[in-house]
Each structure stands twice: as structure tokens, then as C-alpha cells.
Design a protein around this motif. Structure first.
Motif, PDB file in Angstrom:
ATOM      1  N   MET A 175       6.364  94.673  44.336  1.00  0.00           N
ATOM      2  CA  MET A 175       7.499  94.535  43.330  1.00  0.00           C
ATOM      3  C   MET A 175       6.943  94.579  41.736  1.00  0.00           C
ATOM      4  N   CYS A 176       5.709  94.007  41.805  1.00  0.00           N
ATOM      5  CA  CYS A 176       5.137  93.939  40.205  1.00  0.00           C
ATOM      6  C   CYS A 176       5.039  95.347  39.833  1.00  0.00           C
ATOM      7  N   SER A 177       5.050  96.333  40.624  1.00  0.00           N
ATOM      8  CA  SER A 177       4.547  97.517  40.127  1.00  0.00           C
ATOM      9  C   SER A 177       5.931  98.264  39.363  1.00  0.00           C
ATOM     10  N   LEU A 178       6.975  97.520  39.676  1.00  0.00           N
ATOM     11  CA  LEU A 178       8.273  97.857  38.948  1.00  0.00           C
ATOM     12  C   LEU A 178       8.170  98.015  37.421  1.00  0.00           C
ATOM     13  N   TRP A 179       7.086  97.057  36.806  1.00  0.00           N
ATOM     14  CA  TRP A 179       7.029  96.723  35.597  1.00  0.00           C
ATOM     15  C   TRP A 179       5.990  97.942  34.844  1.00  0.00           C
ATOM     16  N   ALA A 180       6.338  98.211  33.552  1.00  0.00           N
ATOM     17  CA  ALA A 180       5.236  99.222  33.092  1.00  0.00           C
ATOM     18  C   ALA A 180       4.032  98.671  33.026  1.00  0.00           C
ATOM     19  N   GLU A 181       2.832  99.564  33.100  1.00  0.00           N
ATOM     20  CA  GLU A 181       1.781  99.123  33.427  1.00  0.00           C
ATOM     21  C   GLU A 181       1.193  98.157  31.863  1.00  0.00           C
ATOM     22  N   ASP A 182       0.342  97.165  32.270  1.00  0.00           N
ATOM     23  CA  ASP A 182      -0.267  96.152  31.139  1.00  0.00           C
ATOM     24  C   ASP A 182       1.029  95.483  30.543  1.00  0.00           C
ATOM     25  N   LYS A 183       2.075  95.331  31.119  1.00  0.00           N
ATOM     26  CA  LYS A 183       3.206  94.686  30.399  1.00  0.00           C
ATOM     27  C   LYS A 183       3.384  93.182  31.140  1.00  0.00           C
ATOM     28  N   ASN A 184       3.722  92.354  30.319  1.00  0.00           N
ATOM     29  CA  ASN A 184       3.951  90.878  30.804  1.00  0.00           C
ATOM     30  C   ASN A 184       5.189  91.000  31.801  1.00  0.00           C
ATOM     31  N   ILE A 185       4.757  90.294  32.793  1.00  0.00           N
ATOM     32  CA  ILE A 185       5.871  89.869  33.966  1.00  0.00           C
ATOM     33  C   ILE A 185       6.276  88.484  33.869  1.00  0.00           C
ATOM     34  N   PRO A 186       7.374  88.049  33.515  1.00  0.00           N
ATOM     35  CA  PRO A 186       7.529  86.462  33.585  1.00  0.00           C
ATOM     36  C   PRO A 186       7.441  85.806  34.825  1.00  0.00           C
ATOM     37  N   LYS A 187       6.673  85.132  35.147  1.00  0.00           N
ATOM     38  CA  LYS A 187       6.509  84.511  36.362  1.00  0.00           C
ATOM     39  C   LYS A 187       7.550  83.782  36.965  1.00  0.00           C
ATOM     40  N   GLU A 188       8.638  83.014  36.330  1.00  0.00           N
ATOM     41  CA  GLU A 188       9.716  82.410  36.828  1.00  0.00           C
ATOM     42  C   GLU A 188      10.614  83.447  37.459  1.00  0.00           C
ATOM     43  N   LYS A 189      10.840  84.481  36.544  1.00  0.00           N
ATOM     44  CA  LYS A 189      11.836  85.656  36.679  1.00  0.00           C
ATOM     45  C   LYS A 189      11.540  86.327  37.982  1.00  0.00           C
ATOM     46  N   LEU A 190      10.309  86.296  38.329  1.00  0.00           N
ATOM     47  CA  LEU A 190       9.745  87.186  39.226  1.00  0.00           C
ATOM     48  C   LEU A 190       9.837  86.447  40.484  1.00  0.00           C
ATOM     49  N   ILE A 191       9.821  85.190  40.602  1.00  0.00           N
ATOM     50  CA  ILE A 191       9.880  84.261  41.654  1.00  0.00           C
ATOM     51  C   ILE A 191      11.432  84.415  42.149  1.00  0.00           C
ATOM     52  N   GLU A 192      12.164  84.217  40.896  1.00  0.00           N
ATOM     53  CA  GLU A 192      13.806  84.152  41.153  1.00  0.00           C
ATOM     54  C   GLU A 192      13.977  85.434  42.102  1.00  0.00           C
ATOM     55  N   TRP A 193      13.461  86.678  41.848  1.00  0.00           N
ATOM     56  CA  TRP A 193      13.713  88.110  42.051  1.00  0.00           C
ATOM     57  C   TRP A 193      13.198  87.860  43.692  1.00  0.00           C
ATOM     58  N   TRP A 194      12.216  87.296  44.103  1.00  0.00           N
ATOM     59  CA  TRP A 194      11.506  87.123  45.378  1.00  0.00           C
ATOM     60  C   TRP A 194      12.547  86.383  46.185  1.00  0.00           C
ATOM     61  N   VAL A 195      13.097  85.400  45.636  1.00  0.00           N
ATOM     62  CA  VAL A 195      13.845  84.423  46.575  1.00  0.00           C
ATOM     63  C   VAL A 195      15.264  85.592  46.704  1.00  0.00           C
ATOM     64  N   GLY A 196      15.791  86.125  45.747  1.00  0.00           N
ATOM     65  CA  GLY A 196      16.841  86.793  45.881  1.00  0.00           C
ATOM     66  C   GLY A 196      16.830  88.098  46.848  1.00  0.00           C
ATOM     67  N   LEU A 197      15.667  88.579  47.006  1.00  0.00           N
ATOM     68  CA  LEU A 197      15.333  89.465  47.862  1.00  0.00           C
ATOM     69  C   LEU A 197      14.903  89.244  49.320  1.00  0.00           C
ATOM     70  N   GLY A 198      15.207  87.911  49.386  1.00  0.00           N
ATOM     71  CA  GLY A 198      14.808  87.201  50.821  1.00  0.00           C
ATOM     72  C   GLY A 198      13.199  87.249  51.013  1.00  0.00           C
ATOM     73  N   LEU A 199      12.379  87.515  50.137  1.00  0.00           N
ATOM     74  CA  LEU A 199      11.019  87.484  50.460  1.00  0.00           C
ATOM     75  C   LEU A 199      10.489  86.179  50.444  1.00  0.00           C
ATOM     76  N   LEU A 200      10.930  84.959  49.806  1.00  0.00           N
ATOM     77  CA  LEU A 200      10.541  83.836  49.714  1.00  0.00           C
ATOM     78  C   LEU A 200      11.919  82.789  50.292  1.00  0.00           C
ATOM     79  N   ASP A 201      11.573  82.376  51.112  1.00  0.00           N
ATOM     80  CA  ASP A 201      12.716  81.688  52.201  1.00  0.00           C
ATOM     81  C   ASP A 201      13.094  80.106  51.430  1.00  0.00           C
ATOM     82  N   PRO A 202      13.853  79.675  50.966  1.00  0.00           N
ATOM     83  CA  PRO A 202      14.274  78.384  50.305  1.00  0.00           C
ATOM     84  C   PRO A 202      14.340  77.295  51.570  1.00  0.00           C
ATOM     85  N   SER A 203      15.020  77.697  52.600  1.00  0.00           N
ATOM     86  CA  SER A 203      15.026  76.909  53.828  1.00  0.00           C
ATOM     87  C   SER A 203      13.827  76.460  54.328  1.00  0.00           C
ATOM     88  N   GLU A 204      12.538  76.996  54.121  1.00  0.00           N
ATOM     89  CA  GLU A 204      11.386  76.882  55.033  1.00  0.00           C
ATOM     90  C   GLU A 204      10.565  75.832  54.184  1.00  0.00           C
TER      91      GLU A 204
END
Length: 142
Positions: free
Chosen positions: A53-82
Motif C-alpha cells: 500500500m505504501c507504493s501508492l505514494w509517489a517515489e520519495d514522497k512523505n507518507i504520514p504514519k498516522e494516516k497510513l495506519i488509519e487506512w490499514w485499519v480501514g482496509l481490515g489489515l490491522l484488527d482493532p478487536s485483537e
């Protein structure tokens, strides 16, 4: 090698590099990507998706950590119930940085220290190669 602290580990690595056949490696991207993919292959399926998913950003561009984690949770890649997905997300991001799969981001005027990461252009090329050529063409599309 970033995790290797003992000088003996570095001496051993130097010895292995001297014995290696680095000069025989050709410069095609695919051959390089196969070698870089070694770290990727050790990840779980969800970790692989998080990394890609990190490859969706342009090369060498900043990726905000908090936003990235939010998207991972939203896509079900990180499970808040566990467990705590924010802690899990930061743990995995730091693991990717330690493994040189991601880099620390630039701290500009609008960012706090250590709030961003980025993907080096060769690592991003490898990630796109995996997505496009290794059977994951529709990883984010229905």
C-alpha cells in the motif's frame, strides 16, 4: 545490517561479501527485484498488503504514519478487536524502516519529528513490480 551491533557480525558480513559473486549480477531491474524481494517474502499476508500500500505514494514522497495506519485499519489489515492497531501499525512501520524497506521521512514545516516515512524509488519499483507482475493486480480493486 542495521540491527547488527557486534563487530564480529560485521566482519563475517565483509567476509561473505568478498566471497560473493556481486560482479556477476546483471543490472536488470527484475534480477535486482528478486533479490530485494527476500525481505518481503518473510512478511505475513497482511504485512505484505500494508507494505504494498505504501507504493501508492509517489517515489520519495512523505507518507504520514498516522494516516497510513488509519487506512490499514480501514482496509481490515490491522484488527482493532485483537490488539491496539495504532501500536501494531507503528511497530510494523518501525520494522520496515529497520529492514530498509521504508525510510524516515523528511521533516518539513508542516510535520512533527518522526511523523512521516517514505519509500525509496527502487523499493517502490520493486513493490509495483510485485503488484503488477506477481499476481496481485487487483489487490485494492473489487
Amino acid at each position: 545490517m542495521s540491527t547488527k551491533k557486534d563487530p564480529k557480525e560485521w566482519i563475517s558480513a565483509i567476509h561473505l561479501l568478498k566471497k560473493s559473486k556481486l560482479l556477476e549480477i546483471t543490472n536488470t531491474d527484475e534480477e535486482l527485484f528478486v533479490r530485494l524481494k527476500f525481505g518481503y517474502d518473510k512478511m505475513t499476508e497482511n504485512q505484505k498488503k500494508c507494505f504494498l500500500m505504501c507504493s501508492l505514494w509517489a517515489e520519495d514522497k512523505n507518507i504520514p504514519k498516522e494516516k497510513l495506519i488509519e487506512w490499514w485499519v480501514g482496509l481490515g489489515l490491522l484488527d482493532p478487536s485483537e490488539s491496539d492497531p495504532v501500536n501494531d501499525g507503528y511497530f510494523f512501520i518501525n520494522h520496515l524502516v529497520d529492514a530498509s524497506m521504508l525510510e524516515k521521512g523528511d521533516n518539513g514545516l508542516d510535520s512533527t519529528e518522526n511523523s512521516h516515512i517514505k519509500m525509496h524509488k527502487m523499493i517502490r519499483k520493486m513493490a509495483l513490480w510485485i503488484v503488477n507482475d506477481r499476481g496481485h493486480q487487483n489487490i485494492w480493486l473489487p
